[in-house]
Design a protein around this motif. Sequence first.
Motif, PDB file in Angstrom:
ATOM      1  N   CYS A  83     -10.100  -1.434   1.782  1.00  0.00           N
ATOM      2  CA  CYS A  83     -10.085  -0.589   0.834  1.00  0.00           C
ATOM      3  C   CYS A  83     -10.808  -1.110  -0.280  1.00  0.00           C
ATOM      4  O   CYS A  83     -10.649  -2.516  -0.351  1.00  0.00           O
ATOM      5  N   THR A 142     -12.949  -2.971  -3.033  1.00  0.00           N
ATOM      6  CA  THR A 142     -13.877  -4.120  -2.999  1.00  0.00           C
ATOM      7  C   THR A 142     -13.886  -4.718  -1.224  1.00  0.00           C
ATOM      8  O   THR A 142     -14.846  -5.186  -0.844  1.00  0.00           O
ATOM      9  N   SER A 143     -12.605  -4.734  -0.904  1.00  0.00           N
ATOM     10  CA  SER A 143     -12.821  -5.260   0.666  1.00  0.00           C
ATOM     11  C   SER A 143     -13.446  -4.317   1.743  1.00  0.00           C
ATOM     12  O   SER A 143     -14.200  -4.961   2.499  1.00  0.00           O
ATOM     13  N   SER A 147      -8.478  -7.573   3.789  1.00  0.00           N
ATOM     14  CA  SER A 147      -7.677  -7.354   2.639  1.00  0.00           C
ATOM     15  C   SER A 147      -7.533  -8.827   1.874  1.00  0.00           C
ATOM     16  O   SER A 147      -7.038  -9.711   2.433  1.00  0.00           O
ATOM     17  N   GLN A 148      -7.521  -8.742   0.546  1.00  0.00           N
ATOM     18  CA  GLN A 148      -7.320  -9.821  -0.221  1.00  0.00           C
ATOM     19  C   GLN A 148      -5.672  -9.991  -0.136  1.00  0.00           C
ATOM     20  O   GLN A 148      -5.216 -10.977  -0.011  1.00  0.00           O
ATOM     21  N   SER A 149      -4.949  -8.937  -0.382  1.00  0.00           N
ATOM     22  CA  SER A 149      -3.489  -8.992  -0.848  1.00  0.00           C
ATOM     23  C   SER A 149      -2.805  -9.266   0.750  1.00  0.00           C
ATOM     24  O   SER A 149      -1.671  -9.836   0.551  1.00  0.00           O
ATOM     25  N   THR A 167      -2.109  -4.151   1.366  1.00  0.00           N
ATOM     26  CA  THR A 167      -2.469  -2.715   1.213  1.00  0.00           C
ATOM     27  C   THR A 167      -2.068  -1.630   2.203  1.00  0.00           C
ATOM     28  O   THR A 167      -2.188  -1.527   3.267  1.00  0.00           O
ATOM     29  N   VAL A 185      -6.981  -7.952 -11.656  1.00  0.00           N
ATOM     30  CA  VAL A 185      -6.642  -6.590 -10.812  1.00  0.00           C
ATOM     31  C   VAL A 185      -8.402  -6.525 -10.274  1.00  0.00           C
ATOM     32  O   VAL A 185      -8.106  -6.331  -8.994  1.00  0.00           O
ATOM     33  N   ALA A 225      -3.777  -1.125  -9.947  1.00  0.00           N
ATOM     34  CA  ALA A 225      -2.709  -2.265  -9.654  1.00  0.00           C
ATOM     35  C   ALA A 225      -3.578  -2.980  -8.782  1.00  0.00           C
ATOM     36  O   ALA A 225      -4.386  -2.546  -7.938  1.00  0.00           O
ATOM     37  N   LYS A 226      -3.319  -4.465  -8.586  1.00  0.00           N
ATOM     38  CA  LYS A 226      -3.902  -5.003  -7.633  1.00  0.00           C
ATOM     39  C   LYS A 226      -3.454  -5.002  -6.295  1.00  0.00           C
ATOM     40  O   LYS A 226      -4.251  -5.145  -5.226  1.00  0.00           O
TER      41      LYS A 226
HETATM   42  C1  G6P Z   1      -6.860  -2.478  -5.230  1.00  0.00           C
HETATM   43  C2  G6P Z   1      -7.532  -3.534  -5.988  1.00  0.00           C
HETATM   44  C3  G6P Z   1      -8.760  -3.703  -5.589  1.00  0.00           C
HETATM   45  C4  G6P Z   1      -8.752  -4.196  -4.230  1.00  0.00           C
HETATM   46  C5  G6P Z   1      -8.250  -2.895  -3.328  1.00  0.00           C
HETATM   47  C6  G6P Z   1      -8.221  -3.537  -1.787  1.00  0.00           C
HETATM   48  O1  G6P Z   1      -7.702  -1.083  -5.648  1.00  0.00           O
HETATM   49  O2  G6P Z   1      -7.615  -3.033  -7.398  1.00  0.00           O
HETATM   50  O3  G6P Z   1      -9.277  -4.862  -6.242  1.00  0.00           O
HETATM   51  O4  G6P Z   1     -10.276  -4.298  -3.579  1.00  0.00           O
HETATM   52  O5  G6P Z   1      -6.959  -2.696  -3.965  1.00  0.00           O
HETATM   53  O6  G6P Z   1      -7.152  -4.258  -1.782  1.00  0.00           O
HETATM   54  P1  G6P Z   1      -6.884  -5.421  -0.676  1.00  0.00           P
HETATM   55  O7  G6P Z   1      -5.830  -6.337  -1.073  1.00  0.00           O
HETATM   56  O8  G6P Z   1      -6.524  -4.997   0.507  1.00  0.00           O
HETATM   57  O9  G6P Z   1      -8.186  -6.245  -0.662  1.00  0.00           O
END
Ligand code: G6P
Length: 608
Positions: free
Chosen positions: A304, A306-307, A351-353, A356, A402, A602-603
């Motif tokens: 989602c 940026t990822s 995914s960064q986090s 998601t 974020v 939100a991040k």
């Molecule tokens: C949110 C964040 C974005 C991120 C996206 C996907 O929209 O604000 O910065 O790219 O989620 O999140 P992820 O943690 O799955 O990369």
Amino acid sequence: MCGIIGYIGNDNGVDYVLGGLKNLEYRGYDSSGICIINNSSQTNLIKQVGGIDKLVQKIKITKPNGKLIIGHTRWATHGKPSTQNAHPHFNNDRSIFIVHNGIIENYLEIKSKLTSRGYKFISETDSEVIPNLVDFYYKKVNSLSRAFRMALSDLKGTYAICLVSTIEPDKIFVSRLGSPLVIGKTKDKIFVSSDPSAITNKTKTVSFLNDFDIAEVALKKIKIFNQKGNKVSSAKFETISHNDSQNNLGDWPNYMIKEINQIPEVVELAIKGRLGANHQIKLGGLDDVSTQLEHIDRIVIVGCGTSYYAGLIGEYLIEEFANIPVEVELSSEFKYKNEPISRSTCLIAISQSGETADTIAALNKVKDFGVLKLGIVNSIGSTISRMTDAGVYCHAGNERSVASTKAFIAQVTVLSLLALRLAKTRNKSVDDLMEDLLNLPDKIRKVLDQSEQIQKLVHKYIKYKNFLFIGRKYNYPIALEGALKLKEVSYVHAEGYSAGEMKHGPIALIDKSFPTIVIATKGDLYKKTISNLLEIKSRGGPIILITNFQDQKIKNMVDDIVYVPESGEETAVQIISVALQLFAYYFSLALGKNIDKPRNLAKSVTVE
Ligand code: G6P
């Protein structure tokens, strides 16, 4: 979306909870609150519209203390940001308090059932049904533990819940389904948190809860149950490594600029031990699945925001170097598509986090298909990293702003390594990319040295309300990402487009009030992109060219040029992205926006 903290200990935990909430603020920041239960079972509920700093100010006035506390920072889903809608929520006689992250899809049904039995509701939230439902069952079974489990089995949707009560003021009841929760412990304190990084300055001994786990957390004992009430296990703790310096600004004015400036080191860390000077690729996280990797004939990448854009770059990289067909899908679309998937397909979740919701749903969708599931994740121990069969961590460190910057560059770096790892033949272009990756950190440092020049450029363009970003091949996804970054942090309208598509519509937008950022790098497609640039020029559109090619002929045809260090087209992606991140950053700064916490965002998007 929403951050949760729970605390139980031998000393006053208010500062711990506020510190933890501050670390979780990236998950939501429209309102916040805490509930403190003191030794004599008196409760102190403090809620506030706005971020954690405002809550801290409010708490300073009364200086409450207590050893059993829950706290919450909110990103509104049901009901506007207001004190009444802020968490913690409570039952009618104010004996049961909860904080919740997620969405209770059947809350209207539950609410009407409870209302018909005399319960009153004061907020617009879905979450408020939870303490009242627990209360309803408690009055029937006279056990908080059973009442909590009974209430959970009525809930449809997703949740991470922490519950405290004056009925049992020595316990926190917690559960998760589709939303993360972790328990951390020291000798005399226990923390519950949405994200381990919020508590790693207190403890690195943590236990990750799984979906459907229900934990009763007391200082002496932590019991884990399933929904039927069977005790499944005691919590299993592990020690995680975490660099806490990522959680403070140091001398930087905000996290976005701090994190952009960390990128050279982030790239070094992403390739360290994985790509040696001898040009060998070693991705330890894939060792266990190397046989399966030999047999894949198609890759589907999901992500989602940026990822997802990192995934689009991955498509070009993997198809080019490994010759495996790749499709990139938005997780939110993939999960509802009836897409044929064979066992030789590999699904890569980026995914960064690692939390998601849509990307987790995409992985769940293929759970029973027998396909290989890989993760490219930054957050260690996160849900996605635990759901996948194998993967490669980004090692970008905790990202607090974020808008993603360093994590995106790390994702693209990891995708480059993956493409090289999957490459079956060794040729000059493979060696060139490896050499380029090794030289990348220094080239990015040179872009950072141009920060002042980019800031001046921003001041020249600050009056514009619309921007177009265009590029071809690898530069197309970074045009999309450059536009996303600008709109996220400055709220200025920006569109990313493939330069080749200009004539099919977007060129109609061009006039002297609509600047275009053209990304054209040295290589086969340079001339074609310059033709698109000239078409914009002929229609009076202002042009900023971002390039790594010293082309004297173009200088007088554009309004401004940003030169970045030369490299192969695959790593130019990262170099130019850093320049675009700086452009977005200085735009937001000049407009006086809340750079790290843009409105409405939100991040970690843990709800659908
Ligand atoms: C949110 C964040 C974005 C991120 C996206 C996907 O929209 O604000 O910065 O790219 O989620 O999140 P992820 O943690 O799955 O990369």
